[in-house]
Motif scaffolding. Sequence first.
Motif, short mmCIF file in Angstrom:
data_model
loop_
_atom_site.label_atom_id
_atom_site.label_comp_id
_atom_site.label_asym_id
_atom_site.label_seq_id
_atom_site.Cartn_x
_atom_site.Cartn_y
_atom_site.Cartn_z
N TRP A 37 23.31 35.58 15.30
CA TRP A 37 22.54 36.52 14.46
C TRP A 37 22.23 37.79 15.26
N PRO A 38 23.21 38.70 15.29
CA PRO A 38 22.97 39.95 16.04
C PRO A 38 21.74 40.70 15.56
N ARG A 39 21.40 40.57 14.29
CA ARG A 39 20.24 41.33 13.77
C ARG A 39 18.96 40.51 13.71
N TYR A 40 18.89 39.44 14.49
CA TYR A 40 17.66 38.66 14.59
C TYR A 40 16.53 39.61 15.01
N PRO A 41 15.46 39.68 14.20
CA PRO A 41 14.43 40.68 14.48
C PRO A 41 13.77 40.52 15.86
N LYS A 42 13.68 39.30 16.38
CA LYS A 42 12.96 39.10 17.64
C LYS A 42 13.76 39.58 18.85
N ARG A 43 15.05 39.38 18.85
CA ARG A 43 15.90 39.84 19.95
C ARG A 43 17.34 39.82 19.45
N ARG A 44 18.15 40.74 19.95
CA ARG A 44 19.53 40.78 19.49
C ARG A 44 20.26 39.55 19.98
N GLY A 45 20.92 38.87 19.08
CA GLY A 45 21.69 37.70 19.48
C GLY A 45 23.17 38.02 19.50
N PRO A 46 23.95 37.11 20.06
CA PRO A 46 25.40 37.31 20.07
C PRO A 46 26.02 36.93 18.73
N CYS A 47 27.27 37.35 18.52
CA CYS A 47 28.05 36.82 17.41
C CYS A 47 29.11 35.89 17.99
N TYR A 48 29.86 35.25 17.10
CA TYR A 48 30.87 34.29 17.55
C TYR A 48 31.90 34.95 18.45
N ARG A 49 32.20 36.21 18.16
CA ARG A 49 33.21 36.91 18.96
C ARG A 49 32.70 37.28 20.35
N CYS A 50 31.38 37.42 20.51
CA CYS A 50 30.84 37.64 21.87
C CYS A 50 31.18 36.45 22.75
N LEU A 51 31.12 35.28 22.12
CA LEU A 51 31.34 34.03 22.86
C LEU A 51 32.83 33.78 23.05
N TYR A 52 33.57 33.88 21.96
CA TYR A 52 35.01 33.62 21.99
C TYR A 52 35.75 34.76 21.30
N PRO A 53 36.16 35.78 22.07
CA PRO A 53 36.86 36.90 21.44
C PRO A 53 38.14 36.46 20.71
N GLU A 54 38.75 35.39 21.19
CA GLU A 54 39.98 34.91 20.54
C GLU A 54 39.95 33.40 20.42
N PRO A 55 40.63 32.87 19.40
CA PRO A 55 40.69 31.42 19.24
C PRO A 55 41.68 30.80 20.24
N PRO A 56 41.54 29.52 20.52
CA PRO A 56 42.48 28.86 21.42
C PRO A 56 43.80 28.56 20.73
#
Lengths: 390, 94
Positions: free
Chosen positions: A282-301
Motif C-alpha cells: 500500500w504505497p498510499r498508506y496514510p501512516k507511512r509510504r509502503g512498498p508495492c509488489y514491484r519494489c519487492l520483486y521487479p520481475e517474476p521468476p
Amino acid sequence: MKAKERRLAELRAAIPEVTPREALALQAQGAALIDVRETDEIAQGSPPGGHRLGRGFLELKIEDAVPDFERPLVMMCNSGARSLFAAEDLRRLGYTRLFSMAGGYTRWKNEGLPVEVPPRFDPLARERYSRHLMMPEVGEAGQLRLIAGKVLLVGAGGLGSPAAMYLAAAGVGTLGIVDHDLVDRSNLQRQILHTDARVGTSKVASAKQTLEALNPAVKVTPFEVRLSSANAEDVLRGFDVVVDGSDNFPTRYLVNDVCVKLGVPNVHGSVYRFEGQATVFWPRYPKRRGPCYRCLYPEPPPADLAPSCADAGVLGVLPGVIGLLQAVETVKILLGIGELLVGRLICYDALRARFTELELPRDPRCRYCGNGAAFPGYVDYEQFCARAAA
Amino acid sequence: MTTVTVRIPTPLRPYTQGVDEVRAEGATVAEAIHALGAAYAGLLARVLTPEGEPRQFVNIYLGSRNVRTLQGMTTRVTEGDVISIVPAVAGGAT
C-alpha cells in the motif's frame, strides 16, 4: 418531598449543572459528552460526537470510552435527572471533573442544537455482531464501517475461501469475487467455499451461494472473468481493499499495478507446499509510504522456479492460515485500527511451526510507485512473465 | 571463520536434497551464499546474477533486514546470523 426529589436536590448541590449551550462549548473544548439514555431514546437522536453509553453498563464501559480521569465529562439524559445520578456514579469511580446537562436532550433539541440520528442495527444484526459491538475498537461505528466496506477478492480458491468466509461473517457489506474457473474436486481439499455437489459449476456462483447462506446481509458481486489489462481497472474500481489470492504471476503483477494506480491497499498472500507469506502492499498508506509488489520483486521468476500449487502441491490447511491473516488485515484497514503489515512480510513455515517477520523496504526508484513516478501504464502481463521465464 | 545459517525456500530445496536450513561459512553475505553455491551445484545461478547481485525475483535477508537496505551483498555477518533467501511465490487460488 419525595425521596427522589430530596436526593436530586442533594446531587444538584454537589454536581455543577450546565446549559445545553454550555455543554456544547465544553465539548468543543475537549470535554466528553456522555449520553446515558436508553438505546431506544438514543435511536431518536443524540448530540453528534457524544458517547452513547446508556446507564446500565455505564461504569463498565466508561474507561474504554474515556481513559483520562481528569477529562471533563458532561453527563446528559432526557431531562437532566438521570444525568445527575450518573455523574455521581462516575465521580465515585474516580472521574474528577463532572457536569450534568440541565434540561437534558429535550432542552438541547428545543434550543435547536445539532442532532444526529445514529444509524440503527435491527435486533438480528445486533445479535449477530454482538461480539464486535461490545469491543471498543469496533463498536457500532466500526461495525457500520465494516457494513459499508467493499472488498474485492481476487480468486475464490485456497486463500480467497477462508478470507471471504470470515469477511462475510464479520459483516463486510460488499464482497466482489473474481474467478473464471469451475469448481474441481481437487479444490475441495482446501477451498472451503465450495462443496462436493458443486463440482463442475462456476466458482463465483458457488462462492456467492455459500457466503449469502452464511450472512444474507452481505452483497456478493461475482466477476466471472479472467483479469486482464482490458478489464482489471473496471473490476477493481470502487473497492476499498483488494485481497490478492491469485495463483499466477501475470495476475499478481496486474493486480499490483491497478492497486498502485488506484491507491487501493493490496492485501497479499501466497502459499507453497508448507510455506506461506502475507503482507499489505500500500504505497498510499496514510501512516507511512509502503512498498508495492514491484519494489519487492521487479520481475517474476522463471517458470521452473515458480511451479504452481497444481504442480507442486500445497498442504490443504495452510491457505487457511494465510487467507485469514489477509482477512484480519482487511478488517483492520476497514476499521482503521492497529498496525498493518505494510512494509513487513510475515512468513509462516508450517512444518517448523515458525512465523518470521521480514522488513519490506520500498524502492524509491520503483517504476510504479517510486518517488515522483508517473504510472507507466499496463503491459502485456502474460508476455512480461513469459519473457522473464525465458 | 564465521558460520551462519541459510534458510532455503521450498522452490530451491531440490538443489539441497530437500534440506531447509544449511550452515555456511563466510565473512559477508556474498561469501556465505557463494559457499552455499559451492556445496550445492546449480543453486547459485537461481539466486544471483552473473554479477553476483540478487536476481530480480529474489530477496536476500540478514535476520529481518533486506540486505538492500544494509551494505548489499558485502554486508558483514556475525556468528549465528540467519540469512534467508526469499523468492517470489505466486501460489494461491486454483
